[in-house]
Design an enzyme around this catalytic site. Structure first.
Site, PDB file in Angstrom:
ATOM      1  N   CYS A 181     -19.066  48.211 -60.961  1.00 52.66           N
ATOM      2  CA  CYS A 181     -18.784  46.591 -60.625  1.00 52.66           C
ATOM      3  C   CYS A 181     -18.492  45.599 -61.491  1.00 52.66           C
ATOM      4  O   CYS A 181     -19.217  46.324 -62.765  1.00 52.66           O
ATOM      5  CB  CYS A 181     -19.655  46.321 -59.414  1.00 52.66           C
ATOM      6  SG  CYS A 181     -22.105  46.606 -59.767  1.00 52.66           S
TER       7      CYS A 181
ATOM      8  N   SER B 236     -23.727  49.014 -62.303  1.00 53.23           N
ATOM      9  CA  SER B 236     -23.018  47.915 -62.521  1.00 53.23           C
ATOM     10  C   SER B 236     -22.443  47.823 -63.544  1.00 53.23           C
ATOM     11  O   SER B 236     -22.819  49.266 -64.607  1.00 53.23           O
ATOM     12  CB  SER B 236     -24.769  46.711 -63.030  1.00 53.23           C
ATOM     13  OG  SER B 236     -24.981  47.479 -63.752  1.00 53.23           O
ATOM     14  N   ASP B 237     -21.894  46.735 -64.881  1.00 56.56           N
ATOM     15  CA  ASP B 237     -21.142  46.651 -65.340  1.00 56.56           C
ATOM     16  C   ASP B 237     -22.717  45.830 -66.551  1.00 56.56           C
ATOM     17  O   ASP B 237     -23.082  45.666 -66.404  1.00 56.56           O
ATOM     18  CB  ASP B 237     -19.682  45.958 -65.352  1.00 56.56           C
ATOM     19  CG  ASP B 237     -19.423  46.242 -67.292  1.00 56.56           C
ATOM     20  OD1 ASP B 237     -19.939  46.525 -67.703  1.00 56.56           O
ATOM     21  OD2 ASP B 237     -18.369  45.808 -67.870  1.00 56.56           O
ATOM     22  N   TRP B 238     -22.736  46.202 -67.579  1.00 58.10           N
ATOM     23  CA  TRP B 238     -23.755  45.742 -68.723  1.00 58.10           C
ATOM     24  C   TRP B 238     -23.695  45.066 -68.961  1.00 58.10           C
ATOM     25  O   TRP B 238     -23.512  43.845 -69.635  1.00 58.10           O
ATOM     26  CB  TRP B 238     -23.772  46.549 -70.482  1.00 58.10           C
ATOM     27  CG  TRP B 238     -23.797  47.984 -70.033  1.00 58.10           C
ATOM     28  CD1 TRP B 238     -24.679  48.809 -71.359  1.00 58.10           C
ATOM     29  CD2 TRP B 238     -23.264  49.479 -69.676  1.00 58.10           C
ATOM     30  NE1 TRP B 238     -24.407  50.365 -71.334  1.00 58.10           N
ATOM     31  CE2 TRP B 238     -24.119  50.574 -70.193  1.00 58.10           C
ATOM     32  CE3 TRP B 238     -22.658  49.714 -68.373  1.00 58.10           C
ATOM     33  CZ2 TRP B 238     -23.145  51.265 -69.315  1.00 58.10           C
ATOM     34  CZ3 TRP B 238     -22.371  50.791 -67.740  1.00 58.10           C
ATOM     35  CH2 TRP B 238     -22.823  51.783 -68.025  1.00 58.10           C
ATOM     36  N   GLY B 239     -25.352  44.209 -68.438  1.00 63.22           N
ATOM     37  CA  GLY B 239     -25.489  42.573 -67.952  1.00 63.22           C
ATOM     38  C   GLY B 239     -24.421  42.433 -67.257  1.00 63.22           C
ATOM     39  O   GLY B 239     -24.860  41.447 -66.820  1.00 63.22           O
TER      40      GLY B 239
END
Ligand code: BGC
Length: 717
Positions: free
Chosen positions: A243, A276-279
């Protein structure tokens, strides 16, 4: 002592309940869902919690210290998740792979990978088979390094023409995107490596992406952006979905109940996991909204001040706010994908034939380079007489441009040059560079035109370039733009005064050809003056070779642009983009009011004429269409015969469109096929559309509807 029979029965019962099966017994279960459930049932909570977050490996590149939780000596790139060896659960080793296996400054032992063409170039090929071959090759290179999860499969639509990341996506059209992304994922997963599909969904612009709220209506999303993902998922079953960063209608994409729980998992029945995307995980509660894994923990700490799926989620679990069933579901989804794709069954690493991979990169570049303009048949270059050729600008004496950010691939032997541009948008300024991938177009041209006199000018000033153009038979200007993650384009112009160089060159020599290396359309104040325009996108390590082949006619261009080229940004759904003026960290709102009428659909609806339409691309030969036949019913099929009526072999892409539905004008690409034909050769082509492209999504009823009545369709080149 228990009676042996009883002991046997107890053991069998335990096995049936999954109560105490060892690794070997679990591996006997062939159904991935059953095996995942049986394995998960034997895990401790510590083991479960350890699987639902990943630690970023390549943290040093953005100035972070590596996390002490990372075991020493493992192949590291984007992220690591520990495995459970006693149950046969492998560790997760994740790497970026938009255009090849990346090595973001972390592994000195890794001397580079094959730099494949960017996704938008592969989209231009209109050939899903090439996307598959590229996917297979990337996965082989990943596997040889020990990576079992590829952060690949960019499937957002290129619906905003200023988006810096469009080079990582295939097209503005959901059918083309879905089909191409699916084959890329199928290629990767056929090698026993999991691929993501990313960045789900409505992540179509980079600026202030962590604080950006996209406003878009659900029906429009279902019929465009989401449909691309849906088609790709159906056709490839990617092990994971990533996402994106931004919000959609007020909720973060990774904490979006509607997008994740409702659409993806319930409506589409998706059985893999969502990372998730990173962060992109500011809250542990995202676990309740459908997110299964928090990625790159350190990024969440730096952006939001804390990790989400570690201590906080455990505290919620202890307090009874986070149910056990959901924790199990998160883990089972991951295990299910691992077993379905077979990352647990790896034998010895496959042999990687880098020459063969270069050939695949070349094949892709050949098929995706687009000949936009060719007046007076200025191309291909004459080979019957020794031409004096001026090659000007674009660092064509060194290499070709590349997209930047997490997708940039370090080729074997390194870049031919790197010029850091920097910028204030978060940490990715360090990665925003003009990367030049060798070989040099000048050298490749010289190889194919040994009798020509080829001189290079560095386009230092327009006047200097004009001097060389003037004394040449033909001038080829190479133009390049840096595009990539975290940075969008303010407008579509070329940087560094390249427009002025082209103007001066064409004034000095009317036989001017421009070769563009960009990830997006370009505004071309000089368009009417130059004779030839070639769009090479970011073509990868074989790009220079393919460009030279196209210019000399060794290869007949067959790419078709997968994104509409605006004549003016004022014609696009967002004539201005005020959010570009906001500082990093500012909450911003971005409206996508065009609904499903994305890209060419918007131009058709508003009656505007683009500079180059979606699907446009010229060839050195000509194609005739004949014998058009239509079959209606619940679907629409067209049949036609395509004939190469010219003198050279070439490939054509007949495209089947809906132009009108019972409720009015509606433009939709229904189907396409790439056909390669020798001169004089004909082929019958049958193009059947997906009925969803004829219909509309009824959000209230939760289904597609196909209205009764007349549908008007068209076939075009
Ligand atoms: C990008 C993703 C990428 C991830 C890991 C993020 O910044 O948006 O596409 O996979 O980093 O490197």
């Amino acid at each position: 002592m228990a009676h042996p029979d009883r002991r046997m029965r107890t053991l069998m019962l335990a096995a049936m309940l999954g109560g105490s099966m060892g690794h070997a017994a679990l591996a006997q279960i062939t159904d991935p869902d059953r095996r995942a459930a049986a394995t998960e049932a034997q895990m401790t909570d510590d083991e479960r919690f350890a699987m639902i977050y990943s630690i970023m490996g390549a943290a040093t590149i953005i100035g972070m210290t590596p996390d002490p939780r990372l075991p020493a000596g493992i192949p590291m790139s984007a992220a690591y998740v520990g495995g459970v060896p006693r149950l046969g659960v492998p560790a997760q080793l994740q790497t970026d792979a938009s255009m090849g296996v990346t090595n973001p400054g972390y592994r000195p032992d890794d001397k580079g990978a094959t730099a494949f063409p960017s996704a938008i170039l592969l989209g231009s090929s209109f050939n899903p088979a090439i996307a598959r071959r590229v996917g297979e090759a990337i996965a082989r290179e990943a596997r040889a390094r020990g990576f079992n999860i590829l952060l690949a499969g960019g499937a957002n639509l290129t619906s905003e023409v200023r988006n810096g990341r469009n080079y990582e996506y295939y097209a503005e059209d959901p059918w083309l995107t879905g089909v191409m992304a699916a084959e890329a994922v199928n290629g990767v997963q056929s090698q026993g490596v999991i691929s993501t599909l990313k960045h789900y969904a409505a992540n179509n612009f980079e600026h202030n992406r962590h604080w950006q709220d996209v406003i878009a209506d659900r029906t429009g999303l279902r019929e465009a952006e989401l449909l691309g993902f849906q088609i790709a998922i159906e056709r490839s079953q990617p092990g994971a979905i990533m996402c994106g960063y931004n919000k959609l209608n007020g909720d973060y994409l990774c904490g979006h109940d509607w997008l994740l729980n409702q659409v993806l998992k319930k409506d589409w029945g998706y059985r893999g996991w969502v990372m998730s995307d990173w962060g992109a995980t500011p809250s542990w509660e995202f676990a309740l909204k459908g997110l299964d894994q928090e990625s790159g923990l350190q990024n969440d700490v730096s952006l939001w001040g804390a990790e989400a799926f570690t201590d906080k989620l455990r505290a919620a679990y202890r307090d009874g706010d986070f149910p056990k069933a959901r924790l199990s579901d998160m883990v089972r989804r991951m295990l299910r994908s691992m077993y379905a794709v077979g990352v647990d069954k790896w034998g010895p690493a496959p042999r990687v034939d880098m020459a063969a991979h270069n050939a695949i990169a070349l094949e892709g570049a050949r098929e995706g380079i687009v000949l936009l303009k060719n007046d007076a048949a200025v191309l291909p270059l004459a080979t019957d007489r020794p031409l004096k050729i001026a090659v000007i600008g674009g660092f064509a004496q060194k290499g070709v441009g590349s997209g930047t950010g997490s997708g940039a691939v370090l080729p074997v032997g390194g870049f031919a040059g790197e010029l850091n541009i920097g910028g204030a948008h978060g940490r990715l300024g360090v990665a925003r560079s003009l990367f030049l991938t060798p070989p040099a177009p000048v050298d490749e041209l010289k190889k194919l035109l040994p009798a020509a006199e080829i001189e290079y000018d560095g386009a230092y000033t327009p006047a200097e370039s004009a001097l060389l153009a003037q004394r040449s038979d033909v001038a080829i200007v190479f133009a390049v733009r840096v595009e990539g993650e975290a940075f969008d384009l303010t407008d579509l112009s070329l940087p560094w005064g390249q427009d002025a160089v082209i103007d001066a060159v064409v004034a000095a020599n009317p036989n001017t050809i421009v070769v563009l290396q960009t990830g997006n359309p370009v505004s071309m104040p000089w368009r009417d003056k130059v004779k030839g325009i070639v769009q090479a996108w970011f073509p990868g390590q074989a790009g220079a070779t393919a460009i030279a082949e196209v210019l000399t006619g060794t290869v007949n261009p067959s790419g078709r642009t997968p994104i509409t080229w605006p004549a003016d940004l004022a014609d696009t759904p967002r004539p201005t983009m005020p959010i570009l003026a906001t500082k990093w960290g500012a909450p911003v709102t971005l409206r996508f009011d065009e609904g499903a009428e994305v890209g060419y659909r918007w131009y058709a609806m508003t009656g505007r004429t683009p500079m180059y339409p979606f699907g446009h691309g010229l060839s050195y030969t000509t194609f005739d269409y004949s014998g058009l036949q239509l079959r209606g019913g619940d679907n629409v099929t067209v049949q036609l015969t395509v004939r190469n009526s010219g003198a050279r072999a070439g490939a054509d892409v007949p495209q089947h469109y809906l132009t009108r539905a019972p409720d009015g004008q509606r433009m939709r690409l229904l189907a396409f096929e790439k056909v390669t034909l020798e001169p004089g050769e004909s082929k019958a082509v049958t193009l059947t559309g997906d009925p969803r492209l004829l219909g509309r999504y009824d959000e209230r009823a939760g289904r597609w509807r196909l209205a009764a009545g007349d549908y008007e369709v068209m076939v075009g080149k």
